[in-house]
Design a protein around this motif. Structure first.
Motif, PDB file in Angstrom:
ATOM      1  N   SER A   1       0.749  -1.269  -0.123  1.00 40.75           N
ATOM      2  CA  SER A   1       0.001   0.278  -0.066  1.00 40.75           C
ATOM      3  C   SER A   1       0.634   1.093   0.020  1.00 40.75           C
ATOM      4  CB  SER A   1      -0.791   0.200   1.299  1.00 40.75           C
ATOM      5  OG  SER A   1      -1.716  -1.153   1.156  1.00 40.75           O
ATOM      6  N   LEU A   2       1.954   1.207   0.736  1.00 42.14           N
ATOM      7  CA  LEU A   2       2.654   2.472   0.852  1.00 42.14           C
ATOM      8  C   LEU A   2       3.587   2.459  -0.702  1.00 42.14           C
ATOM      9  CD1 LEU A   2       4.163   4.518   2.523  1.00 42.14           C
ATOM     10  CD2 LEU A   2       5.730   2.899   3.177  1.00 42.14           C
ATOM     11  N   GLN A   3       3.879   1.557  -1.079  1.00 42.34           N
ATOM     12  CA  GLN A   3       4.479   1.768  -2.548  1.00 42.34           C
ATOM     13  C   GLN A   3       3.417   2.159  -3.512  1.00 42.34           C
ATOM     14  OE1 GLN A   3       7.403   1.696  -4.302  1.00 42.34           O
ATOM     15  NE2 GLN A   3       6.063   1.911  -6.346  1.00 42.34           N
ATOM     16  N   ARG A   4       2.249   1.704  -3.542  1.00 42.28           N
ATOM     17  CA  ARG A   4       1.023   2.262  -4.375  1.00 42.28           C
ATOM     18  C   ARG A   4       0.992   3.718  -4.278  1.00 42.28           C
ATOM     19  NH1 ARG A   4      -3.816   2.439  -2.880  1.00 42.28           N
ATOM     20  NH2 ARG A   4      -3.654   0.677  -1.362  1.00 42.28           N
ATOM     21  N   ILE A   5       0.729   3.949  -3.004  1.00 43.71           N
ATOM     22  CA  ILE A   5       0.288   5.698  -2.531  1.00 43.71           C
ATOM     23  C   ILE A   5       1.521   6.436  -2.846  1.00 43.71           C
ATOM     24  CG2 ILE A   5      -0.495   7.007  -0.751  1.00 43.71           C
ATOM     25  CD1 ILE A   5      -1.982   4.490   0.411  1.00 43.71           C
ATOM     26  N   ALA A   6       2.540   6.179  -2.535  1.00 42.21           N
ATOM     27  CA  ALA A   6       3.733   6.968  -3.071  1.00 42.21           C
ATOM     28  C   ALA A   6       4.048   6.953  -4.260  1.00 42.21           C
ATOM     29  CB  ALA A   6       4.954   6.400  -2.288  1.00 42.21           C
ATOM     30  N   ALA A   7       4.006   6.081  -5.110  1.00 42.52           N
ATOM     31  CA  ALA A   7       4.204   6.123  -6.445  1.00 42.52           C
ATOM     32  C   ALA A   7       2.924   6.884  -7.067  1.00 42.52           C
ATOM     33  CB  ALA A   7       4.007   4.866  -7.118  1.00 42.52           C
TER      34      ALA A   7
END
Length: 424
Positions: free
Chosen positions: A136-142
């Motif tokens: 989730s952190l990767q998806r939101i940051a990207a």
């Protein structure tokens, strides 16, 4: 913290707390009333900072222990950052003047909205507790073109020797991931290009009275850090968590800040990055008390009850954890009566102490429940439609109201009559 706690346990609580007159304070602000000592708070955070002075270390106060804005502001002025577990705690920390870079976001269940907010304000670090959270952190940051900095929360499978409900570092607990799973994340970190995975984190439990489990967990953390470095995965931050206990009752011995710092220094010798600690209870618990007025004394068939105007909704720890808090009458006196000290809430669990030896207490007299600076007001509720109590901060011979007493109108303000019907 001798002037705040130990003398009171020996002699009963005098009519002043620091230099503020408690009966006058209760008459003016009412009861139940939380009272916090600013000198005691400063003393604890300075003692910890001094103990850590030989290390590249930062203090990240666990906001959940006591999130009062004035308490947070005082700790921020003393150089503490914040360990938060919700968007609400993030907002509290920021409003208290804590820099976003000095905030770490822990917790096993961060929502997308909370991650977005934390990324947008630029918090220092996320403590990641699951593969789902990392994704989730990767998806939101990207999606926002941002880089998130993260540490993996390790579950070292160490028994913290504390109450089962506040033990967080055993394999069966919901927190963190195994070292084996974390190893796989570092090996595959290219899968998360918008997450800078360069930290380790642990927290094995709360109210730790022995440093033995801390040392064991630190040793496992240190071994893993060295393994990762050798495999080409540089570690910039090691967060050793918090959980240091305090003395709630006779016979308990709280860990010394210098011994704690020495254990960290020994385990992490040679580490060149930043070390973070997350104290909560240890900083604030013994700096606070709950002032309450006796409503009545009741003689049951088998027990003698002392009924206070404070209740389990004001201080939940005795009900939730069977926790001990020393209770003293304000003007001292010879302890000669055994009471079950209870509140007025309609629950048998609304009990602060059982078979507690106290001076005789008549209706209208004041008592203080000690060790109430942590996990007390912050866990309060309005059960039985009881408004939240007021909180004050004392400093020398002065005090400030830092949370006004909730009114019944405020308690009911968000409730609406069923007059505007809608369809989904």
């Amino acid at each position: 913290m001798e002037h705040v706690v130990e003398k009171h346990r020996r002699d009963g609580l005098p009519a002043t707390f620091d230099q503020v007159d408690l009966p006058a304070l209760a008459a003016r602000e009412g009861t139940p009333l939380y009272v916090y000592s600013a000198p005691a708070l400063r003393q604890r955070v300075r003692a910890l900072r001094q103990a850590l002075s030989g290390l590249n270390a930062g203090i990240r106060y666990a906001v959940k222990a006591n999130g009062n804005a004035a308490v947070l502001r005082l700790l921020a002025e003393e150089g503490a950052g914040a360990d938060i577990v919700s968007a609400g705690e993030l907002e509290r920390a920021l409003r208290a003047g804590i820099a976003a870079a000095d905030i770490v976001f822990s917790g096993v269940g961060k929502s997308d909205a909370e991650i977005v907010l934390a990324l947008e304000v630029g918090i220092g670090r996320f403590n990641i507790e699951s593969r789902a959270e990392l994704d989730s952190l990767q998806r939101i940051a990207a999606a926002r073109g941002l880089m998130a900095t993260a540490a993996v929360r390790i579950n070292p499978d160490v028994d913290a020797q504390t109450h089962a409900k506040i033990s967080t570092g055993k394999a069966e607990n919901k927190f963190g991931v195994s070292i084996a799973e974390a190893r796989g994340w570092f090996q595959a970190r290219a899968q998360w290009p918008n997450v800078r995975l360069d930290g380790l984190h642990m927290h094995i439990g709360s109210q730790l009275l022995s440093l033995a489990p801390v040392r064991e967990a630190l040793a496992r953390m240190a071994a893993f850090w060295k393994e990762l470095e050798a495999a080409g995965h540089p570690i910039a931050s090691i967060d050793v968590g918090g959980g240091l206990g305090v003395r709630y009752r006779e016979g308990e011995q709280a860990p010394d800040a210098r011994e704690y710092a020495a254990a960290i220094a020994q385990a992490l010798a040679g580490f060149g990055g930043r070390i973070l600690v997350e104290p909560g209870r240890w900083l604030v618990a013994e700096a606070g008390l709950l002032l309450s007025r006796v409503l009545l004394e009741k003689h049951g068939q088998e027990r003698r009850f002392l009924v206070l105007d404070a209740a389990m909704n004001d201080l939940l720890r005795p009900t939730l954890y069977d926790a001990w808090h020393d209770i003293v009458r304000i003007d001292g006196g010879q302890a000669s009566v055994r009471y079950d000290v209870v509140g007025p809430v309609c629950e048998t669990g609304d009990t602060f102490a059982t078979d507690r030896l106290l001076p005789p207490c008549a209706a209208g007299e004041l008592v203080a429940i000690l060790g109430a600076g942590a996990y007390a007001a912050s866990m309060g509720s309005t059960y039985n439609s009881r408004p939240l109590p007021a909180e004050v901060l004392v400093d020398g011979d002065r005090y400030a109201l830092v949370r006004r007493r909730q009114t019944l109108d405020e308690l009911l303000a968000a409730e609406l009559p069923a007059t505007e019907w809608r369809r989904t």
